[in-house]
Design an enzyme around this catalytic site. Sequence first.
Site, mmCIF file in Angstrom:
data_model
loop_
_atom_site.group_PDB
_atom_site.id
_atom_site.type_symbol
_atom_site.label_atom_id
_atom_site.label_comp_id
_atom_site.label_asym_id
_atom_site.label_seq_id
_atom_site.Cartn_x
_atom_site.Cartn_y
_atom_site.Cartn_z
ATOM 1 N N GLU A 56 0.743 -1.154 0.188
ATOM 2 C CA GLU A 56 -0.025 0.246 0.108
ATOM 3 C C GLU A 56 0.834 1.357 -0.104
ATOM 4 O O GLU A 56 0.305 2.350 -0.538
ATOM 5 C CB GLU A 56 -0.837 -0.039 1.163
ATOM 6 C CG GLU A 56 -1.951 -0.894 0.944
ATOM 7 C CD GLU A 56 -1.740 -2.271 1.439
ATOM 8 O OE1 GLU A 56 -0.470 -2.564 1.812
ATOM 9 O OE2 GLU A 56 -2.773 -3.309 1.782
ATOM 10 N N LYS A 168 -17.392 -0.769 6.622
ATOM 11 C CA LYS A 168 -17.915 -1.745 5.545
ATOM 12 C C LYS A 168 -19.343 -1.756 5.770
ATOM 13 O O LYS A 168 -19.897 -1.864 4.480
ATOM 14 C CB LYS A 168 -17.477 -3.036 5.956
ATOM 15 C CG LYS A 168 -17.851 -4.230 5.085
ATOM 16 C CD LYS A 168 -16.943 -5.374 5.068
ATOM 17 C CE LYS A 168 -17.111 -6.611 4.154
ATOM 18 N NZ LYS A 168 -16.553 -7.706 4.430
#
Lengths: 588, 191
Positions: A56, A168
């Site tokens: 990342e 989420k």
Amino acid sequence: MARDRTEEISGARIVIQALKEHGVDTVFGYPGGAVLPIYDELFLDQGIKHILVRHEQAAAHAAEGYARSTGKPGVLLVTSGPGATNAVTGLTDALMDSIPIICLSGQVPTFMIGNDAFQEADTVGITRPCTKHNWLVKDTANLAEVIHQAFHVATNGRPGPVLVDIPKDVQFATAPYKTAAQAKTSHYNPRVKGDPDAIQTVVEMIEQAERPIFYSGGGVVNSGDAASQLLRDLVNGTGFPITSTLMGLGCYPASGKNWVGMLGMHGTYEANLAMHGCDLMICVGARFDDRITGRTDAFSPNSTKVHIDIDPSSINKNIHVDVPIIGDVGHVLEHMLKIWRSRGRKTRSAEVKEWWSQIEEWKAVDCLRYKPSTETIKPQYALQRLEELTKKHDRYICTEVGQHQMWAAQFLGFEEPKRWMTSGGLGTMGYGVPSSIGVQVANPRSLVINVAGEASFMMTMQEMSTAVQYNLPVKQFILNNERLGMVRQWQELLHGERYSSSYSEALPDFVKLAEAFGCKGIKCENPADLDDAIKEMLDYDGPVIFDCLVERHENCFPMIPSGKAHNEMLLGEASTQNTIDHTGAVLV
Amino acid sequence: MNALHLKKGSSQHSAYHLKPGYGDENERRVLAVIVDNEAGVLARVIGLFSGRGYNIESLTVAEVNHSRHYSRITIVTTGTPMVLEQIKSQLGRLVPVHDVHDLTTEGPHVERELALVKVVCSDDKRVEALRMCDVFRAKVVDTTLESFVFELTGAPEKIDAFVDLMKPLGLIDLARTGVAAISRGVDAPKE
Ligand SMILES: Cc1ncc(C[n+]2csc(CCOP(=O)(O)OP(=O)(O)O)c2C)c(N)n1
Ligand SMILES: [Mg+2]
């Protein structure tokens, strides 16, 4: 009631729609549990290209490379916990160099936040000091608006990284989409127009100056191409000398007649002495960083200082300036040029000419001179050959951090802005490889070269796998001195030649490594073979790792040691001899 | 060979310039900062001070406009003039910050702080504590046969003076709010 009429879509869908509304064509990312709904939408939509990086940190640097080379914001997408923490170095790098990137991170569902859930991290807490702003979105109804605000904040005022943390359940829940025009962005609107009185004052100073200098920085690149053009018009119109920081290279062309080279710790003798001796310094979009000023109380002692910057906190931070102008560089330069022209384009040309002859004398010291060799490749020579063989190309240069970075800045010429990607403020080894990936994605047909050190390269070399996957023909030009060269240089000069852990031991065979990745590997150790080897690299249509074995103990000069003044510069052996022979004790 | 009188191997040179900045005198300032009352805003302000090494002498915060969700943070800080300018422009740069007012330099202002002072004493000391309470126009807000809790409002120096007097009389606990401040006269920060 209005709600009934608007179609509700999932948070994940909202993310994609908002990115498209902002013209995003590419996202650099890495999936994980907390961003799966968004990856699902990326799969279904196909309208946005996703580049799967291998770490990342690389997603963030690639987004920086993309942003820096296009002027558009870069976007990265990472999962919660380790995904977000891995991105922190890249976010910090973008903050220090004012690069607009938008990081979307997944988060555990809202009802689990604070429970030490699997892959939970306090992402907004961790990234608060390394972003310009960040948001945790707890309600899908706010998601679109927050993403619009994120783009607004990243790209307005002094650009920088922002992060939107999306739990989420917020990605799964539905809400109506809000367009960018409907989003509230009103209160963050930094001023872009400069104070007209101050601009007038500066024009009067330009007319009076005898030893003027322009000192430009990354702010000119950020302001846009028009700003570079205006800067060129003003510099060429007045005939004043111009220098630039590491971040601002290319705004004024290296081949321009008023160019005196980069300034700062490894800047040219003439640029630093001109900064020291000037009577008028016009700082355009730079920030008087400590690598630039050296000892602050001895910095350019006899000059009147003008500072144009969009960020008020840059003014008077390190150096007290006489005329601060808060505004966008492009706007201010346009205004300044207009007034200067309307008043008859006046300068004290006789005095300025004399100033130039002084500068020419400094130039004659030939501060970048080095001792050539026929046995080993001098790193400077390698870059001179690279420059010669690539300068006619549509070329973008990235770098890692270390001696090679400074040599690249000294020996490569930049004719346009946005062609030079380097980690200035944070000095992040490992920036160059992923940055070159981002640049190549944005500019598929251009030549993209990462001038690397072998140690830096190894920090993010896993991204060669990304390059192979997406057919990105990035050229990794490694100046391999088998040393953490910059560290070694400091140890030699300042720590009694005690070379504590500054060897690159157990290096891989870079040619085999290249082959293992599916790239081409080239090794060169003889100066006589160098041109052919570089041509071979350029001719190969695909990613290349070029292992250029260079002189191991070369030092990067000139150098102003920290805490020293500009006129206390160290010159390399080659130039020192010259200085002492010809001009005696120039260096006080 | 070095062109500079820099001894090879001397370690006094660092990668950073270690000398402190201009040696100006420290000054005290009272800042009023108008912010959006959103999650994390206080952390941003405090993080700015700790991250950049600025001082906080006191900090108070509460929402002052419920319909628009604006909070007012009053910060008392000290620093050299250059640092104080930095503090103000760094605060101004935070996205949820609407306005930064330097009450100290913008004109006359009023500073007030509230303190709750618990004193445990008996006999003569009890009488003396009550007399002081009168002199300072403090209020008794809780009492038992052996204790008082006084409530006192005033400028920080007045509270300091009261606390000093109460110490020998049996002060055992003290809570202070930190300074809230507002400008005198007709002007007010625009919203
Ligand atoms: C992530 C990171 N760690 C450590 C450093 C400190 N550092 C600066 S330059 C350098 C050596 C770089 O070596 P190399 O990439 O081989 O470049 P060279 O100086 O040899 O050209 C180091 C360790 C850094 N800048 N970044
Ligand atoms: Mg090296």
